[in-house]
Design a protein around this motif. Structure first.
Motif, short mmCIF file in Angstrom:
data_model
loop_
_atom_site.label_atom_id
_atom_site.label_comp_id
_atom_site.label_asym_id
_atom_site.label_seq_id
_atom_site.Cartn_x
_atom_site.Cartn_y
_atom_site.Cartn_z
N ASN A 197 0.81 -1.22 0.00
CA ASN A 197 0.00 0.00 0.00
C ASN A 197 0.85 1.27 0.00
O ASN A 197 0.33 2.35 0.30
CB ASN A 197 -0.92 0.02 1.22
CG ASN A 197 -2.12 -0.89 1.05
OD1 ASN A 197 -3.07 -0.57 0.37
ND2 ASN A 197 -2.05 -2.07 1.68
N THR B 122 -0.79 3.82 -2.05
CA THR B 122 -2.21 4.07 -1.79
C THR B 122 -2.39 5.38 -1.04
O THR B 122 -1.85 5.55 0.05
CB THR B 122 -2.82 2.92 -0.96
OG1 THR B 122 -2.64 1.68 -1.66
CG2 THR B 122 -4.30 3.15 -0.73
N TYR C 100 -3.07 5.96 3.02
CA TYR C 100 -2.85 4.73 3.80
C TYR C 100 -1.98 5.02 5.01
O TYR C 100 -1.04 5.81 4.94
CB TYR C 100 -2.19 3.66 2.93
CG TYR C 100 -1.90 2.38 3.69
CD1 TYR C 100 -2.89 1.45 3.94
CD2 TYR C 100 -0.62 2.14 4.20
CE1 TYR C 100 -2.63 0.28 4.64
CE2 TYR C 100 -0.36 0.98 4.91
CZ TYR C 100 -1.36 0.06 5.13
OH TYR C 100 -1.09 -1.08 5.85
N ASN D 91 -8.16 9.04 2.29
CA ASN D 91 -7.94 8.98 0.85
C ASN D 91 -8.92 9.91 0.14
O ASN D 91 -10.11 9.63 0.06
CB ASN D 91 -8.12 7.54 0.36
CG ASN D 91 -7.72 7.38 -1.10
OD1 ASN D 91 -7.50 8.35 -1.81
ND2 ASN D 91 -7.62 6.14 -1.55
N GLY E 141 -8.26 1.21 3.66
CA GLY E 141 -7.98 2.55 4.18
C GLY E 141 -9.15 3.23 4.83
O GLY E 141 -9.17 4.46 4.96
N ALA F 242 0.75 7.83 1.26
CA ALA F 242 0.85 6.90 2.38
C ALA F 242 2.05 7.30 3.25
O ALA F 242 3.07 7.77 2.75
CB ALA F 242 1.02 5.48 1.87
#
Length: 252
Positions: free
Chosen positions: A28, A31, A34, A114, A187, A210
């Motif tokens: 991740n 991401t 995250y 996110n 998340g 992240a």
């Protein structure tokens, strides 16, 4: 000898769980929003003292049924803010400070950092595969178009100047995320209690990266793999010794 087998077996189980958490962090790293997780375990001695001194016996287990030296404790999440990166994408938002976006999920509202949003089929601002983003009034935000502008308060203005809504930023009272939030996956988190709207600034056309330190996670992974391999090798030696002891005793 049996104590050594228990110690090694529990150590291997602990390192395996730790590797799973580390692998999830690494997967991740790209991401948005995250948060890094860390696996924690405790020794049998620590668990015993905790249970003996705990007045709440609601979820108590018999201590004698626990045979492993290392026992799973918790997976702790690091909620510190990641670096905010400018993307230039009109549907990207990042919270610059404490708080979360609130999304209307299928099983209830969830929180996320996110802010890489989309417009769903009906024109509502939404988080992919999660649900519609809620405004400060607790209602989904209808845009109908990606032709809009946003300010630092999360207000969304259409081309004709109409205020379409204001993206809500919500936080838990006291900010004790470890106790107040429960991970849902992808998340997202569920608050154990009430959340409240806060005035944390929102940066438009940015996302929060992240907060995973890839180098640190790789170092932890190598360390955990070595510990797992070492325990496995020593366990094989124990197994050989016990087999030899049984066969030798049998001949005598």
């Amino acid at each position: 000898m049996f104590k050594g087998v228990y110690d090694l077996t529990s150590g291997m189980l602990s390192q395996t769980r730790n590797l799973d958490v580390i692998a999830n962090n690494i997967s991740n790293v790209s991401t948005s929003g995250y948060k890094t997780e860390t696996y924690l375990d405790s020794t049998f001695r620590e668990l015993m003292f905790s249970r003996v001194g705990n007045r709440d016996k609601t979820d108590a287990n018999e201590i004698g049924t626990q045979t492993m030296a290392l026992l799973p404790s918790a997976v702790e999440t690091d909620y510190t803010q990641g670096v905010l990166e400018e993307t230039g994408q009109i549907l990207d938002f990042a919270i610059n400070g404490n708080g979360f976006f609130q999304v209307q999920g299928q099983d209830g509202n969830v929180l996320t950092r996110n802010g890489s949003f989309i417009l769903d089929e009906e024109g509502y601002l939404a988080a992919p595969s999660q649900g519609r983003v809620l405004g400060t009034n607790g209602q989904p935000i209808y845009l109908g178009t990606d032709a809009f502008t946003a300010d630092a308060s999360g207000n969304l203005f259409l081309e004709n100047g109409t205020l379409a809504g204001r993206i809500g930023v919500f936080d838990v009272p006291g900010g004790d995320y470890q106790q107040a939030l429960q991970k849902q996956g992808e998340g997202t988190y569920v608050a154990n209690g009430q959340v409240q709207a806060v005035n944390t600034p929102i940066q438009w056309k940015y996302v929060e990266n992240a907060n995973v330190d890839a180098v640190r996670e790789m170092t932890r992974m190598m360390s955990s793999q070595r510990a797992l391999q070492s325990a496995s090798q020593i366990l094989k030696i124990y197994n050989q010794l016990m087999g030899k002891a049984v066969s030798d005793v049998g001949r005598v």
